[in-house]
Enzyme design. Structure first.
Site, short mmCIF file in Angstrom:
data_model
loop_
_atom_site.label_atom_id
_atom_site.label_comp_id
_atom_site.label_asym_id
_atom_site.label_seq_id
_atom_site.Cartn_x
_atom_site.Cartn_y
_atom_site.Cartn_z
CG HIS A 167 32.47 31.09 40.50
ND1 HIS A 167 31.34 31.77 40.89
CD2 HIS A 167 33.49 31.95 40.71
CE1 HIS A 167 31.67 32.98 41.31
NE2 HIS A 167 32.97 33.10 41.21
CG ASN A 206 30.02 36.92 41.49
OD1 ASN A 206 30.15 37.38 42.63
ND2 ASN A 206 30.95 36.20 40.91
CB SER A 253 33.47 36.34 38.71
OG SER A 253 34.57 36.16 39.51
CD GLU A 292 27.81 30.27 41.38
OE1 GLU A 292 26.65 30.44 40.99
OE2 GLU A 292 28.68 31.15 41.32
C1 LIG Z 1 33.70 37.49 43.39
C2 LIG Z 1 33.34 36.08 43.17
O1 LIG Z 1 33.39 35.64 42.01
C3 LIG Z 1 32.83 35.17 44.20
C4 LIG Z 1 33.27 35.43 45.60
O2 LIG Z 1 34.24 34.90 46.05
S1 LIG Z 1 32.35 36.51 46.46
C5 LIG Z 1 33.17 36.62 48.02
C6 LIG Z 1 32.75 35.50 48.92
N1 LIG Z 1 33.42 35.65 50.17
C7 LIG Z 1 32.86 36.31 51.19
O3 LIG Z 1 31.75 36.77 51.12
C8 LIG Z 1 33.75 36.42 52.39
C9 LIG Z 1 33.09 37.22 53.50
N2 LIG Z 1 33.97 37.28 54.64
C10 LIG Z 1 34.12 36.25 55.53
O4 LIG Z 1 33.46 35.23 55.43
C11 LIG Z 1 35.09 36.44 56.66
O5 LIG Z 1 35.31 37.80 56.85
C12 LIG Z 1 36.47 35.71 56.40
C13 LIG Z 1 36.26 34.22 56.42
C14 LIG Z 1 37.12 36.14 55.10
C15 LIG Z 1 37.44 36.11 57.49
O6 LIG Z 1 36.84 35.84 58.72
P1 LIG Z 1 37.29 36.55 60.08
O7 LIG Z 1 36.59 35.88 61.18
O8 LIG Z 1 37.16 38.02 59.92
O9 LIG Z 1 38.83 36.38 60.11
P2 LIG Z 1 39.72 35.23 60.65
O10 LIG Z 1 39.40 34.93 62.09
O11 LIG Z 1 41.10 35.69 60.32
O12 LIG Z 1 39.36 33.99 59.72
C16 LIG Z 1 38.31 33.07 59.97
C17 LIG Z 1 38.84 31.69 59.73
O13 LIG Z 1 39.23 31.55 58.36
C18 LIG Z 1 40.62 31.19 58.28
N3 LIG Z 1 41.17 31.85 57.10
C19 LIG Z 1 40.90 33.10 56.65
N4 LIG Z 1 41.50 33.30 55.47
C20 LIG Z 1 42.16 32.16 55.18
C21 LIG Z 1 42.95 31.74 54.09
N5 LIG Z 1 43.18 32.54 53.04
N6 LIG Z 1 43.46 30.48 54.11
C22 LIG Z 1 43.24 29.64 55.13
N7 LIG Z 1 42.46 29.99 56.18
C23 LIG Z 1 41.95 31.22 56.20
C24 LIG Z 1 41.20 31.69 59.58
O14 LIG Z 1 42.37 30.97 59.91
C25 LIG Z 1 40.07 31.42 60.56
O15 LIG Z 1 40.04 30.03 60.90
P3 LIG Z 1 39.26 29.50 62.25
O16 LIG Z 1 37.80 29.68 62.00
O17 LIG Z 1 39.67 28.08 62.32
O18 LIG Z 1 39.76 30.33 63.37
N1 LIG Z 2 38.67 37.87 43.57
C1 LIG Z 2 37.66 37.10 43.87
O1 LIG Z 2 37.06 37.23 44.95
C2 LIG Z 2 37.20 36.05 42.91
C3 LIG Z 2 37.68 36.01 41.61
N2 LIG Z 2 37.26 35.02 40.77
C4 LIG Z 2 37.75 34.95 39.40
O2 LIG Z 2 39.04 34.34 39.43
C5 LIG Z 2 39.86 34.88 38.38
C6 LIG Z 2 41.12 35.44 39.00
O3 LIG Z 2 40.79 36.44 39.91
P1 LIG Z 2 41.79 36.91 41.05
O4 LIG Z 2 42.64 35.79 41.49
O5 LIG Z 2 41.02 37.67 42.04
O6 LIG Z 2 42.68 37.95 40.21
P2 LIG Z 2 44.16 38.45 40.49
O7 LIG Z 2 44.29 39.76 39.82
O8 LIG Z 2 44.49 38.34 41.95
O9 LIG Z 2 45.05 37.35 39.76
C7 LIG Z 2 45.04 37.10 38.41
C8 LIG Z 2 46.41 36.54 38.04
O10 LIG Z 2 46.38 36.07 36.70
C9 LIG Z 2 47.57 36.53 36.09
N3 LIG Z 2 47.43 36.52 34.65
C10 LIG Z 2 46.94 37.49 33.83
N4 LIG Z 2 47.00 37.08 32.56
C11 LIG Z 2 47.55 35.84 32.56
C12 LIG Z 2 47.90 34.90 31.56
N5 LIG Z 2 47.70 35.16 30.26
N6 LIG Z 2 48.45 33.72 31.92
C13 LIG Z 2 48.67 33.45 33.21
N7 LIG Z 2 48.37 34.29 34.22
C14 LIG Z 2 47.82 35.48 33.90
C15 LIG Z 2 47.79 37.91 36.69
O11 LIG Z 2 49.09 38.36 36.45
P3 LIG Z 2 49.36 39.97 36.47
O12 LIG Z 2 49.00 40.45 37.83
O13 LIG Z 2 50.83 40.04 36.17
O14 LIG Z 2 48.49 40.54 35.39
C16 LIG Z 2 47.51 37.61 38.15
O15 LIG Z 2 48.65 37.08 38.81
C17 LIG Z 2 38.99 35.91 37.66
O16 LIG Z 2 38.37 35.29 36.57
C18 LIG Z 2 37.97 36.30 38.72
O17 LIG Z 2 36.78 36.78 38.19
C19 LIG Z 2 36.39 34.03 41.17
C20 LIG Z 2 35.93 34.01 42.45
C21 LIG Z 2 36.26 35.05 43.42
#
Ligand SMILES: CC(=O)CC(=O)SCCNC(=O)CCNC(=O)[C@H](O)C(C)(C)COP(=O)(O)OP(=O)(O)OC[C@H]1O[C@@H](n2cnc3c(N)ncnc32)[C@H](O)[C@@H]1OP(=O)(O)O
Ligand SMILES: NC(=O)C1=CN([C@@H]2O[C@H](COP(=O)(O)OP(=O)(O)OC[C@H]3O[C@@H](n4cnc5c(N)ncnc54)[C@H](OP(=O)(O)O)[C@@H]3O)[C@@H](O)[C@H]2O)C=CC1
Length: 291
Positions: free
Chosen positions: A140, A190, A119, A152
């Site tokens: 990403h 992010n 991320s 990304e």
């Molecule tokens: C941290 C990082 O590095 C980067 C990141 O990822 S940042 C995070 C980015 N993500 C976001 O910002 C998510 C924001 N949230 C959302 O967009 C919505 O709340 C959400 C899509 C997660 C859920 O939406 P919702 O309307 O509350 O729930 P819900 O009705 O259950 O789901 C919407 C749809 O997604 C589907 N869905 C949700 N999660 C799913 C999953 N894990 N797998 C498959 N389908 C899924 C549902 O089946 C539903 O499908 P339909 O549109 O066909 O009905």
């Molecule tokens: N969460 C998010 O929304 C997003 C996350 N990311 C990125 O994706 C990556 C994973 O995040 P996320 O899935 O949320 O994290 P989680 O904590 O859900 O999962 C990480 C997994 O990796 C495992 N792990 C740790 N060390 C090792 C290793 N050496 N070899 C194999 N597996 C290992 C962990 O095991 P254990 O639990 O046993 O330590 C765990 O099962 C991170 O780099 C995060 O920044 C990117 C986009 C969105």
């Protein structure tokens, strides 16, 4: 060279989502983790999430069965060496990611492309520790992977054009949209999203609002699908803190200072949905704010 097989390292929430979309798109998937429990949970979750898509008519029974058949799991990281593309999706810690690429390296085909779903961490730095920085990229995905359209693509300083073009083709085959980001801390999504989440935690810390009022404000006042604290719980508070630390250290600007309250939640092990407690407590029927 055409990419037909992928090796996914880390079967957490991102790893399982990535395996899901690659298998549905026809790639052979081999997924690894350090625990068998994580692998079993990931496969069960993929099954459930495929069912969601099935019940909404987005995929057929045959699509689901074929996707599940394409996913294999292993506890041996080195088994992934023969795949065409590695996607590292382990915990957001640079030392963990470095060790994974180091351990994999002697077992890789010369043509294998290495990617990280990080991320925030520098792609150039991760790539520089491998034998193929020209074949290394940031890849990403957004959470939840089966739902979010964006991926990304981040080139390190040494990434060659053939690798970038190959990854564009993969994104196209997944039916997703690529955004190209330069390799600076936390890239595009992010860089913008995480300071907003951190600011929401400061808003809570300073008593401007409580968990419910902050989330309601952004949902009803800015049309966000989730409030920022609900989203932080969904992403994982450990991941949010790790990203803020990379921004803070990498850009050396106090505006990225992680909120002490975010640190406290992580220190408590209250990491959000994945540990059933974060800004909300998920252990009951409905999530209850913890502040
Ligand atoms: C941290 C990082 O590095 C980067 C990141 O990822 S940042 C995070 C980015 N993500 C976001 O910002 C998510 C924001 N949230 C959302 O967009 C919505 O709340 C959400 C899509 C997660 C859920 O939406 P919702 O309307 O509350 O729930 P819900 O009705 O259950 O789901 C919407 C749809 O997604 C589907 N869905 C949700 N999660 C799913 C999953 N894990 N797998 C498959 N389908 C899924 C549902 O089946 C539903 O499908 P339909 O549109 O066909 O009905
Ligand atoms: N969460 C998010 O929304 C997003 C996350 N990311 C990125 O994706 C990556 C994973 O995040 P996320 O899935 O949320 O994290 P989680 O904590 O859900 O999962 C990480 C997994 O990796 C495992 N792990 C740790 N060390 C090792 C290793 N050496 N070899 C194999 N597996 C290992 C962990 O095991 P254990 O639990 O046993 O330590 C765990 O099962 C991170 O780099 C995060 O920044 C990117 C986009 C969105």
């Amino acid at each position: 060279m055409e990419i037909t097989s992928v090796g996914i390292v880390g079967a957490g929430q991102m790893g399982n989502g990535i395996a899901h979309v690659f298998a549905l798109a026809g790639f052979d998937v081999l997924m690894t983790d350090i625990s068998q429990d994580a692998l079993d949970k990931a496969v069960a979750l993929i099954d459930r999430n495929l069912d969601r898509q099935l019940s909404r008519g987005k995929i057929s029974e045959e699509d689901k069965a074929a996707a599940l058949k394409r996913i294999r799991t292993t506890l041996k990281l080195t088994d992934l060496g023969q795949t065409d593309l590695i996607i590292e999706a382990a915990t957001e810690r640079e030392t963990v990611k470095q060790a994974i690429f180091e351990d994999l390296q002697p077992h890789l085909k010369p043509t294998t492309i290495l990617t990280s779903n990080t991320s925030s961490i520098s792609i150039t730095r991760l790539a520089s520790r491998t034998d193929r920085p020209e074949k290394f990229m940031g890849f990403h995905f957004m959470n939840p992977v089966p739902v979010m359209q964006l991926v990304e693509l981040i080139r390190g300083i040494a990434t060659d054009d053939a690798t970038y073009q190959a990854m564009l083709k993969v994104v196209e085959k997944l039916g997703k949209t690529a955004a190209s980001a330069e390799d600076f801390p936390a890239f595009i999504v992010n860089r913008i999203l995480m300071p907003m989440i951190n600011e929401a935690v400061y808003t809570l810390y300073e008593g401007v609002g409580n968990v419910r009022s902050i989330d309601e404000s952004l949902k009803l006042g800015a049309n966000h699908p989730m409030g920022p604290l609900e989203l932080a719980d969904f992403i994982g508070l450990d991941t949010c803190l790790a990203i803020m630390n990379v921004l803070h250290e990498g850009l050396a600007d106090t505006k990225y200072r992680p909120c002490p309250l975010l640190t406290k939640y992580v220190e408590a092990g209250w990491l959000g949905r994945k540990t059933s407690r974060g800004f909300y407590d998920y252990r009951g029927e409905v999530p209850v704010p913890t502040r």
